[in-house]
Design a protein around this motif. Structure first.
Motif, PDB file in Angstrom:
ATOM      1  N   LEU A   1       0.870  -1.167   0.000  1.00 28.99           N
ATOM      2  CA  LEU A   1       0.000   0.000   0.000  1.00 28.99           C
ATOM      3  C   LEU A   1       0.910   1.220   0.000  1.00 28.99           C
ATOM      4  O   LEU A   1       1.673   1.413   0.935  1.00 28.99           O
ATOM      5  N   VAL A   2       0.827   2.025  -1.068  1.00 27.55           N
ATOM      6  CA  VAL A   2       1.734   3.165  -1.225  1.00 27.55           C
ATOM      7  C   VAL A   2       0.938   4.417  -1.583  1.00 27.55           C
ATOM      8  O   VAL A   2       0.289   4.462  -2.635  1.00 27.55           O
ATOM      9  N   PRO A   3       0.974   5.451  -0.741  1.00 26.03           N
ATOM     10  CA  PRO A   3       0.298   6.705  -1.086  1.00 26.03           C
ATOM     11  C   PRO A   3       0.924   7.322  -2.343  1.00 26.03           C
ATOM     12  O   PRO A   3       2.139   7.429  -2.453  1.00 26.03           O
ATOM     13  N   THR A   4       0.077   7.683  -3.286  1.00 28.98           N
ATOM     14  CA  THR A   4       0.522   8.258  -4.544  1.00 28.98           C
ATOM     15  C   THR A   4      -0.462   9.349  -4.954  1.00 28.98           C
ATOM     16  O   THR A   4      -1.675   9.150  -4.849  1.00 28.98           O
ATOM     17  N   ILE A   5       0.050  10.481  -5.416  1.00 29.25           N
ATOM     18  CA  ILE A   5      -0.824  11.566  -5.860  1.00 29.25           C
ATOM     19  C   ILE A   5      -0.256  12.170  -7.137  1.00 29.25           C
ATOM     20  O   ILE A   5       0.966  12.224  -7.313  1.00 29.25           O
ATOM     21  N   SER A  61       6.052   6.908   0.913  1.00 28.49           N
ATOM     22  CA  SER A  61       6.645   5.725   1.529  1.00 28.49           C
ATOM     23  C   SER A  61       5.607   4.619   1.652  1.00 28.49           C
ATOM     24  O   SER A  61       4.445   4.882   1.956  1.00 28.49           O
ATOM     25  N   PRO A  62       6.032   3.381   1.448  1.00 28.75           N
ATOM     26  CA  PRO A  62       5.088   2.263   1.581  1.00 28.75           C
ATOM     27  C   PRO A  62       4.555   2.149   3.005  1.00 28.75           C
ATOM     28  O   PRO A  62       5.247   2.446   3.973  1.00 28.75           O
ATOM     29  N   ILE A  63       3.329   1.718   3.104  1.00 31.84           N
ATOM     30  CA  ILE A  63       2.699   1.458   4.398  1.00 31.84           C
ATOM     31  C   ILE A  63       2.743  -0.054   4.617  1.00 31.84           C
ATOM     32  O   ILE A  63       2.265  -0.822   3.781  1.00 31.84           O
ATOM     33  N   GLN A  64       3.336  -0.440   5.707  1.00 32.14           N
ATOM     34  CA  GLN A  64       3.439  -1.867   6.012  1.00 32.14           C
ATOM     35  C   GLN A  64       2.052  -2.421   6.341  1.00 32.14           C
ATOM     36  O   GLN A  64       1.295  -1.821   7.100  1.00 32.14           O
ATOM     37  N   GLY A  86      -0.674   9.973   4.505  1.00 37.00           N
ATOM     38  CA  GLY A  86       0.402   9.977   3.521  1.00 37.00           C
ATOM     39  C   GLY A  86       0.081  10.868   2.335  1.00 37.00           C
ATOM     40  O   GLY A  86       0.958  11.577   1.818  1.00 37.00           O
ATOM     41  N   LEU A  87      -1.175  10.866   1.890  1.00 41.06           N
ATOM     42  CA  LEU A  87      -1.579  11.748   0.786  1.00 41.06           C
ATOM     43  C   LEU A  87      -1.447  13.222   1.173  1.00 41.06           C
ATOM     44  O   LEU A  87      -0.964  14.036   0.392  1.00 41.06           O
ATOM     45  N   HIS A  88      -1.885  13.541   2.382  1.00 37.92           N
ATOM     46  CA  HIS A  88      -1.762  14.927   2.852  1.00 37.92           C
ATOM     47  C   HIS A  88      -0.293  15.344   2.944  1.00 37.92           C
ATOM     48  O   HIS A  88       0.078  16.452   2.553  1.00 37.92           O
ATOM     49  N   LYS A  89       0.533  14.449   3.446  1.00 42.14           N
ATOM     50  CA  LYS A  89       1.964  14.729   3.578  1.00 42.14           C
ATOM     51  C   LYS A  89       2.587  14.984   2.203  1.00 42.14           C
ATOM     52  O   LYS A  89       3.331  15.948   2.008  1.00 42.14           O
ATOM     53  N   LEU A  90       2.276  14.129   1.229  1.00 45.44           N
ATOM     54  CA  LEU A  90       2.803  14.305  -0.132  1.00 45.44           C
ATOM     55  C   LEU A  90       2.345  15.622  -0.736  1.00 45.44           C
ATOM     56  O   LEU A  90       3.128  16.335  -1.379  1.00 45.44           O
ATOM     57  N   THR A  91       1.079  15.941  -0.537  1.00 46.13           N
ATOM     58  CA  THR A  91       0.535  17.185  -1.082  1.00 46.13           C
ATOM     59  C   THR A  91       1.290  18.381  -0.506  1.00 46.13           C
ATOM     60  O   THR A  91       1.723  19.270  -1.250  1.00 46.13           O
ATOM     61  N   GLU A 101       0.514  26.126  -4.912  1.00 42.54           N
ATOM     62  CA  GLU A 101       0.686  26.639  -3.552  1.00 42.54           C
ATOM     63  C   GLU A 101      -0.614  26.674  -2.744  1.00 42.54           C
ATOM     64  O   GLU A 101      -0.625  26.435  -1.551  1.00 42.54           O
ATOM     65  N   ASN A 102      -1.725  26.984  -3.414  1.00 41.84           N
ATOM     66  CA  ASN A 102      -3.003  27.153  -2.715  1.00 41.84           C
ATOM     67  C   ASN A 102      -3.847  25.882  -2.678  1.00 41.84           C
ATOM     68  O   ASN A 102      -4.984  25.913  -2.219  1.00 41.84           O
ATOM     69  N   LEU A 103      -3.291  24.781  -3.135  1.00 38.38           N
ATOM     70  CA  LEU A 103      -4.047  23.527  -3.172  1.00 38.38           C
ATOM     71  C   LEU A 103      -4.322  23.023  -1.765  1.00 38.38           C
ATOM     72  O   LEU A 103      -3.442  23.001  -0.908  1.00 38.38           O
ATOM     73  N   LYS A 104      -5.583  22.664  -1.537  1.00 35.14           N
ATOM     74  CA  LYS A 104      -5.958  22.042  -0.278  1.00 35.14           C
ATOM     75  C   LYS A 104      -6.572  20.688  -0.639  1.00 35.14           C
ATOM     76  O   LYS A 104      -7.610  20.635  -1.286  1.00 35.14           O
ATOM     77  N   LEU A 105      -5.932  19.635  -0.227  1.00 33.44           N
ATOM     78  CA  LEU A 105      -6.423  18.292  -0.514  1.00 33.44           C
ATOM     79  C   LEU A 105      -7.667  18.021   0.313  1.00 33.44           C
ATOM     80  O   LEU A 105      -7.673  18.199   1.522  1.00 33.44           O
TER      81      LEU A 105
END
Length: 109
Positions: A1-5, A61-64, A86-91, A101-105
């Motif tokens: 399971l890997v967060p990807t955006i 990063s992969p989620i174990q 993880g998605l929020h962190k990547l964003t 810059e103004n993107l809010k996930l």
């Protein structure tokens, strides 16, 4: 399971905004339970071709995970929470560098 955006996907196509067309979409939705998207890409002559805009995919990063034939609802909720985090962190890590810059996930459940 890997967060990807992926950044830039929303700029590939324009949507048509017209009250009469919207009524037709709403009618179609009420009859068939899905709506027809009204969009165009790079040119009206070739509307299915997307616009030429940069598309960037970032991978976290992969989620174990633990393999299970019947995972508990709590475990699934925990993994979902980690994935969304993880998605929020990547964003936040990449949005300014990529011109968003103004993107809010916003996660809609």
């Amino acid at each position: 399971l890997v967060p990807t955006i992926t950044f830039g996907e929303n700029e590939l196509y324009n949507t048509l905004s017209n009250p009469r067309l919207r009524k037709a979409q709403d009618f179609f939705l009420s009859v068939f339970t899905f709506s027809l998207p009204l969009f165009y890409g790079s040119m009206l002559a070739l509307p299915l071709l997307p616009k030429m805009v940069p598309i960037t995919t970032v991978v976290g990063s992969p989620i174990q995970t633990i393999r299970s034939d019947s995972p508990s609802p709590d475990y699934i909720d925990q993994l979902q929470e980690q994935y969304i985090e993880g998605l929020h962190k990547l964003t936040e890590q990449h949005k300014a560098r990529l011109g968003y810059e103004n993107l809010k996930l916003e996660i809609v459940a």
